[in-house]
Motif scaffolding. Sequence first.
Motif, mmCIF file in Angstrom:
data_model
loop_
_atom_site.group_PDB
_atom_site.id
_atom_site.type_symbol
_atom_site.label_atom_id
_atom_site.label_comp_id
_atom_site.label_asym_id
_atom_site.label_seq_id
_atom_site.Cartn_x
_atom_site.Cartn_y
_atom_site.Cartn_z
ATOM 1 N N LEU A 116 0.834 -1.118 0.042
ATOM 2 C CA LEU A 116 -0.006 -0.080 0.086
ATOM 3 C C LEU A 116 0.795 1.318 -0.169
ATOM 4 O O LEU A 116 2.079 1.321 0.445
ATOM 5 N N GLY A 117 0.245 2.412 -0.212
ATOM 6 C CA GLY A 117 0.941 3.599 -0.180
ATOM 7 C C GLY A 117 1.045 3.982 1.287
ATOM 8 O O GLY A 117 0.508 3.481 2.254
ATOM 9 N N LEU A 118 1.901 5.152 1.559
ATOM 10 C CA LEU A 118 2.123 5.316 2.909
ATOM 11 C C LEU A 118 0.936 5.911 3.769
ATOM 12 O O LEU A 118 0.788 5.369 4.932
ATOM 13 N N LYS A 119 0.166 6.646 2.912
ATOM 14 C CA LYS A 119 -0.932 7.046 3.708
ATOM 15 C C LYS A 119 -2.044 6.059 3.901
ATOM 16 O O LYS A 119 -2.666 5.835 5.283
ATOM 17 N N ASP A 120 -2.287 4.907 3.255
ATOM 18 C CA ASP A 120 -3.053 3.656 3.517
ATOM 19 C C ASP A 120 -2.390 2.973 4.428
ATOM 20 O O ASP A 120 -3.246 2.309 5.469
ATOM 21 N N ALA A 121 -1.081 2.582 4.573
ATOM 22 C CA ALA A 121 -0.562 2.039 5.591
ATOM 23 C C ALA A 121 -0.750 2.822 6.838
ATOM 24 O O ALA A 121 -0.943 2.110 7.947
ATOM 25 N N LYS A 122 -0.602 4.180 6.906
ATOM 26 C CA LYS A 122 -0.753 4.779 8.202
ATOM 27 C C LYS A 122 -2.144 4.598 8.676
ATOM 28 O O LYS A 122 -2.563 4.492 9.875
ATOM 29 N N GLY A 123 -3.048 4.607 7.686
ATOM 30 C CA GLY A 123 -4.555 4.285 8.087
ATOM 31 C C GLY A 123 -4.753 3.274 8.704
ATOM 32 O O GLY A 123 -5.561 3.191 9.598
ATOM 33 N N LEU A 124 -4.072 1.974 8.364
ATOM 34 C CA LEU A 124 -4.282 0.674 9.000
ATOM 35 C C LEU A 124 -3.720 0.689 10.283
ATOM 36 O O LEU A 124 -4.311 0.283 11.334
ATOM 37 N N VAL A 125 -2.553 1.460 10.486
ATOM 38 C CA VAL A 125 -1.790 1.522 11.777
ATOM 39 C C VAL A 125 -2.733 2.391 12.765
ATOM 40 O O VAL A 125 -2.730 2.192 13.889
ATOM 41 N N ASP A 126 -3.180 3.584 12.174
ATOM 42 C CA ASP A 126 -3.873 4.376 13.266
ATOM 43 C C ASP A 126 -5.361 3.588 13.513
ATOM 44 O O ASP A 126 -6.042 4.011 14.471
ATOM 45 N N GLY A 127 -5.826 2.889 12.647
ATOM 46 C CA GLY A 127 -7.251 2.282 12.736
ATOM 47 C C GLY A 127 -7.212 0.762 13.724
ATOM 48 O O GLY A 127 -7.928 -0.076 13.433
ATOM 49 N N LEU A 128 -6.095 0.667 14.462
ATOM 50 C CA LEU A 128 -6.013 -0.367 15.022
ATOM 51 C C LEU A 128 -7.151 -1.033 16.215
ATOM 52 O O LEU A 128 -7.864 -0.024 16.609
ATOM 53 N N PRO A 129 -7.631 -2.357 16.106
ATOM 54 C CA PRO A 129 -6.568 -3.528 15.466
ATOM 55 C C PRO A 129 -6.993 -3.291 13.957
ATOM 56 O O PRO A 129 -8.357 -3.273 13.821
ATOM 57 N N SER A 130 -6.278 -3.896 12.979
ATOM 58 C CA SER A 130 -6.372 -3.802 11.439
ATOM 59 C C SER A 130 -6.037 -5.286 11.238
ATOM 60 O O SER A 130 -4.772 -5.548 11.224
ATOM 61 N N VAL A 131 -6.417 -5.833 10.229
ATOM 62 C CA VAL A 131 -6.227 -7.079 9.510
ATOM 63 C C VAL A 131 -5.419 -6.538 8.134
ATOM 64 O O VAL A 131 -5.898 -5.716 7.254
ATOM 65 N N ILE A 132 -4.252 -6.768 8.225
ATOM 66 C CA ILE A 132 -3.157 -6.360 7.068
ATOM 67 C C ILE A 132 -3.067 -7.092 5.960
ATOM 68 O O ILE A 132 -2.495 -6.805 5.042
ATOM 69 N N LYS A 133 -3.305 -8.369 6.532
ATOM 70 C CA LYS A 133 -3.239 -9.654 5.288
ATOM 71 C C LYS A 133 -4.199 -10.641 5.535
ATOM 72 O O LYS A 133 -4.485 -10.968 6.679
ATOM 73 N N GLU A 134 -4.923 -11.188 4.469
ATOM 74 C CA GLU A 134 -5.894 -12.127 4.790
ATOM 75 C C GLU A 134 -5.741 -13.257 3.874
ATOM 76 O O GLU A 134 -5.090 -13.259 2.671
ATOM 77 N N GLY A 135 -6.056 -14.572 4.417
ATOM 78 C CA GLY A 135 -5.991 -15.732 3.635
ATOM 79 C C GLY A 135 -4.578 -16.031 3.288
ATOM 80 O O GLY A 135 -4.533 -16.466 2.267
ATOM 81 N N VAL A 136 -3.453 -15.786 3.985
ATOM 82 C CA VAL A 136 -1.962 -16.106 3.522
ATOM 83 C C VAL A 136 -1.799 -17.439 4.535
ATOM 84 O O VAL A 136 -2.336 -18.069 5.114
ATOM 85 N N SER A 137 -0.617 -18.099 3.703
ATOM 86 C CA SER A 137 0.003 -19.279 4.248
ATOM 87 C C SER A 137 0.453 -19.081 5.932
ATOM 88 O O SER A 137 0.802 -18.116 5.944
ATOM 89 N N LYS A 138 0.544 -20.221 6.180
ATOM 90 C CA LYS A 138 1.237 -20.296 7.711
ATOM 91 C C LYS A 138 2.521 -19.692 7.473
ATOM 92 O O LYS A 138 2.978 -18.807 8.380
ATOM 93 N N GLU A 139 3.312 -20.081 6.445
ATOM 94 C CA GLU A 139 4.790 -19.473 6.231
ATOM 95 C C GLU A 139 4.801 -17.868 6.148
ATOM 96 O O GLU A 139 5.513 -17.415 6.844
ATOM 97 N N GLU A 140 3.832 -17.472 5.237
ATOM 98 C CA GLU A 140 3.892 -15.972 4.870
ATOM 99 C C GLU A 140 3.259 -15.224 6.224
ATOM 100 O O GLU A 140 3.824 -14.269 6.560
ATOM 101 N N ALA A 141 2.359 -15.969 7.175
ATOM 102 C CA ALA A 141 1.910 -15.150 8.137
ATOM 103 C C ALA A 141 2.891 -14.962 9.306
ATOM 104 O O ALA A 141 3.168 -14.008 9.819
ATOM 105 N N GLU A 142 3.723 -16.050 9.286
ATOM 106 C CA GLU A 142 4.836 -16.002 10.232
ATOM 107 C C GLU A 142 6.034 -15.181 9.998
ATOM 108 O O GLU A 142 6.475 -14.463 10.742
#
Length: 131
Positions: free
Chosen positions: A89-115
């Motif tokens: 994401l762009g810096l503004k959207d990434a900041k929006g996710l961090v400001d809106g905690l809790p935030s799901v930043i990735k969905e449906g990823v593998s165990k390895e990617e999640a870790e």
Amino acid sequence: MIKNLEEIKMALDTEKIIADLKEASILELNDLVSAIEEEFGVSAAAPVAAAGAAGGDDAAEQTEFDVELASEGTAKVKTIKAVKDITGLGLKDAKGLVDGLPSVIKEGVSKEEAEDIKAKLDEVGATVNLK
């Protein structure tokens, strides 16, 4: 046709059967199960196996995870940059996710990617939940 519990008790002496079963040895109970299986063409193992399989489905290892940012930690700017790099994401959207905690930043990823994502965010002091 048996219509209620009282008729069942009259048709079978349930209490006597239970008392007899309590006094039986394991070998006698095994023989009884075998005889019932043979007489009625059923398997005592089938319900157990089905229950085990159902439990196995519930207990099966999760294959897809959602990565939730729960806390930004003490280095908010580093967390925003890490979220930006992880999500693309762009810096503004990434900041929006961090400001809106809790935030799901990735969905449906593998165990390895999640870790891997969790490790990157842990490195900057953020708190992550894998769901």
